[in-house]
Design a protein around this motif. Structure first.
Motif, PDB file in Angstrom:
ATOM      1  N   HIS A 293      53.306  35.726  18.444  1.00 49.31           N
ATOM      2  CA  HIS A 293      52.201  35.343  17.562  1.00 49.31           C
ATOM      3  C   HIS A 293      51.161  36.437  17.351  1.00 49.31           C
ATOM      4  O   HIS A 293      50.254  36.267  16.531  1.00 49.31           O
TER       5      HIS A 293
ATOM      6  N   ALA B 211      54.310  34.595  24.306  1.00 53.00           N
ATOM      7  CA  ALA B 211      53.413  34.049  23.288  1.00 53.00           C
ATOM      8  C   ALA B 211      52.821  35.149  22.425  1.00 53.00           C
ATOM      9  O   ALA B 211      52.774  35.044  21.187  1.00 53.00           O
ATOM     10  N   VAL B 212      52.355  36.234  23.061  1.00 52.16           N
ATOM     11  CA  VAL B 212      51.723  37.316  22.296  1.00 52.16           C
ATOM     12  C   VAL B 212      52.756  38.065  21.459  1.00 52.16           C
ATOM     13  O   VAL B 212      52.477  38.446  20.315  1.00 52.16           O
TER      14      VAL B 212
ATOM     15  N   SER C  21      49.443  25.937  27.987  1.00 53.23           N
ATOM     16  CA  SER C  21      49.985  25.382  26.750  1.00 53.23           C
ATOM     17  C   SER C  21      51.411  24.905  26.973  1.00 53.23           C
ATOM     18  O   SER C  21      52.195  25.584  27.654  1.00 53.23           O
TER      19      SER C  21
ATOM     20  N   VAL D 274      45.901  30.555  30.883  1.00 53.83           N
ATOM     21  CA  VAL D 274      46.463  30.264  29.565  1.00 53.83           C
ATOM     22  C   VAL D 274      47.356  29.043  29.770  1.00 53.83           C
ATOM     23  O   VAL D 274      48.360  29.114  30.494  1.00 53.83           O
TER      24      VAL D 274
ATOM     25  N   ASP E 112      43.111  35.855  23.317  1.00 55.50           N
ATOM     26  CA  ASP E 112      43.046  34.875  22.241  1.00 55.50           C
ATOM     27  C   ASP E 112      43.562  33.508  22.680  1.00 55.50           C
ATOM     28  O   ASP E 112      43.297  32.495  22.022  1.00 55.50           O
ATOM     29  N   TYR E 113      44.283  33.485  23.803  1.00 54.88           N
ATOM     30  CA  TYR E 113      44.937  32.254  24.231  1.00 54.88           C
ATOM     31  C   TYR E 113      44.382  31.708  25.541  1.00 54.88           C
ATOM     32  O   TYR E 113      44.928  30.747  26.087  1.00 54.88           O
ATOM     33  N   TYR E 114      43.297  32.296  26.052  1.00 53.39           N
ATOM     34  CA  TYR E 114      42.649  31.749  27.246  1.00 53.39           C
ATOM     35  C   TYR E 114      42.205  30.315  26.962  1.00 53.39           C
ATOM     36  O   TYR E 114      41.567  30.032  25.937  1.00 53.39           O
TER      37      TYR E 114
ATOM     38  N   VAL F 284      53.142  34.624  29.211  1.00 61.32           N
ATOM     39  CA  VAL F 284      52.087  34.975  28.253  1.00 61.32           C
ATOM     40  C   VAL F 284      52.569  36.040  27.276  1.00 61.32           C
ATOM     41  O   VAL F 284      52.198  36.015  26.092  1.00 61.32           O
TER      42      VAL F 284
ATOM     43  N   LEU G 292      45.824  26.638  23.031  1.00 62.97           N
ATOM     44  CA  LEU G 292      45.443  27.639  22.035  1.00 62.97           C
ATOM     45  C   LEU G 292      46.612  28.506  21.580  1.00 62.97           C
ATOM     46  O   LEU G 292      46.457  29.309  20.668  1.00 62.97           O
ATOM     47  N   VAL G 293      47.770  28.383  22.211  1.00 61.22           N
ATOM     48  CA  VAL G 293      48.972  29.067  21.736  1.00 61.22           C
ATOM     49  C   VAL G 293      49.467  28.290  20.516  1.00 61.22           C
ATOM     50  O   VAL G 293      49.743  27.093  20.617  1.00 61.22           O
ATOM     51  N   PRO G 294      49.570  28.943  19.348  1.00 61.17           N
ATOM     52  CA  PRO G 294      49.800  28.186  18.103  1.00 61.17           C
ATOM     53  C   PRO G 294      51.195  27.612  17.918  1.00 61.17           C
ATOM     54  O   PRO G 294      51.390  26.740  17.068  1.00 61.17           O
TER      55      PRO G 294
END
Length: 412
Positions: free
Chosen positions: A117, A113-114, A169, A167, A123-125, A110, A129-131
């Motif tokens: 991004h 990802a943060v 993705s 999370v 924001d990614y729960y 995680v 949703l991970v862009p």
């Protein structure tokens, strides 16, 4: 040949997997190929070990800059993710190396990802949703059970919400996994037992999961796409390995052959859940763990006997095959008899490693049954995988039977 005769298969996996005693020797070259500054994510116990010191020194000897975050806590609180981003955002980290148990591996995924991004892990729960791709992550598990070294899911405990949140993705898929059974030799007995129960539960749940119609649209929106022929291969292999390795590890924790077989089984379980997904035991355990403070592995293991019995009417053939794989089913016996033998053998394996097999031992209060059921039903990503539909009432009944250690056979 029609899909009914030979269904389609789906599989997600890291780009590289290295497995075997001593295979951590590949880490320096592997990391040098993707980064010049590596952030190592671990916990205090591992950070204080000689093997960790040697590992970091070997990576530094390759000319890489190494930073270390050793504050990972059990059950991965959201605050850990905030701390990593606060301390290392903007520091020029190009890759993450996760060394430890499931929480360490999940934190690295995680955080990647943060760091890439921005925002908050909240924001990614949820799913998808991970862009985009995060920083590359290399996972090095030190326990045999969670499967987090190969999965594209991280589970975070959000204290303000009072629950664990996933999370999920494809962008969380590790770049590589280096699985070295030597790193489990110093694993404390209770942690060995809990992670073994987790791996066994992963294998049973995925092998008996719901089969889904995986259209292109469905695959594009859902991480867990159900039991299929490819995940079944990993389940069969993992169950066969655990059938003998768990007893051997308990008898001699220094047995590197047994440790290797158990860790290979855990890898197989991780590969299976990464696509098929876990189900009722995992959905119900999360709120129980929050209420009782008990470990995830012991929680799902304690639930498994009752979840298996609930699901048996919908999965007789699969449980019968488990009975045959584990050498518990009498040749030529009726499928239901073989299935019940398989369930009983799974329970024996749980008991072999010292996992509780009732919910009273976990400290669950009957007054919390309804609350647990409410929370479990919110975990739709998991409940959708269960072969029998779950309702609030059926979850409460599973809890009641588990609390009473009622091993009677269910009927529909």
């Amino acid at each position: 040949m029609s899909a009914d005769v030979f269904p389609t298969g789906v599989l997600r996996q890291p780009g590289t997997v290295l497995f075997g005693p001593g295979e951590r020797r590949h880490l320096p070259r592997l990391l040098a190929g993707i980064a010049r500054h590596v952030l190592v994510v671990t916990d205090a116990r591992m950070a204080g070990s000689a093997v960790f010191t040697d590992l970091v020194a070997a990576v530094e000897a390759e000319g890489l800059t190494v930073s270390v975050f050793s504050g990972t806590e059990p059950d991965l609180p959201r605050e850990n993710a905030l701390a990593v981003v606060r301390e290392y955002g903007g520091a020029g980290v190009e890759a993450l190396l996760a060394v430890g148990g499931g929480s360490c591996l999940d934190l690295a995924k995680v955080a990647s990802a943060v760091l890439a991004h921005g925002g908050d892990v909240r924001d990614y729960y949820g799913e998808f949703l991970v862009p985009g791709p995060g920083l590359p992550v290399v996972t090095v598990p030190t326990t045999a059970g969670t499967g987090a070294e190969v999965t594209c899911v991280s589970v975070v405990f959000d204290r303000e919400r009072g629950m664990k949140v996933g999370v999920a993705s494809p962008h969380l898929e590790p770049y590589a996994a280096v699985i070295d059974p030597e790193l489990t030799l110093t694993c404390p007995p209770a942690l060995t037992a809990a992670t073994a129960a987790d791996a066994l539960t992963h294998l049973v749940e995925t092998f008996t999961d719901r089969v889904k119609d995986v259209t292109p649209e469905f695959l594009d929106r859902h991480l867990y796409v159900g039991k299929n022929p490819l995940t079944d291969i990993f389940c069969r292999s993992g169950l066969t390995l655990l059938n003998t390795s768990l007893e051997a590890v308990v008898a001699d924790p220094s047995d590197i052959g047994a440790r290797s077989a158990t860790m290979l089984a855990a890898y197989n379980a991780g590969m299976a859940i990464n696509t098929a997904g876990t189900a009722a035991a995992h959905a119900i355990q999360s709120p129980i763990g929050a209420l009782t403070g008990t470990s995830h592995g012991f929680g799902v293991g304690a639930l498994l006997p009752y979840v298996m019995r609930f699901n048996l009417p919908a999965r007789v053939a699969e449980f019968a095959e488990i009975g045959r794989l584990l050498g518990a089913a009498a040749p030529g016996a009726a499928p239901m008899e073989q299935a019940r033998a398989g369930i009983s053998r799974v329970e024996e394996l749980l008991e072999t490693v010292g996992c509780p097999t009732d919910l009273r031992t976990l400290g669950l209060d009957p007054g919390d049954f309804s609350r647990v059921a409410d929370q479990a039903m919110l975990a739709t990503r998991l409940t959708a995988n269960n072969p029998r539909d779950l309702t609030h009432a059926s979850v409460v009944e599973i809890l009641r039977r588990g609390y009473d250690n009622d091993r009677g056979w269910w009927s529909v």
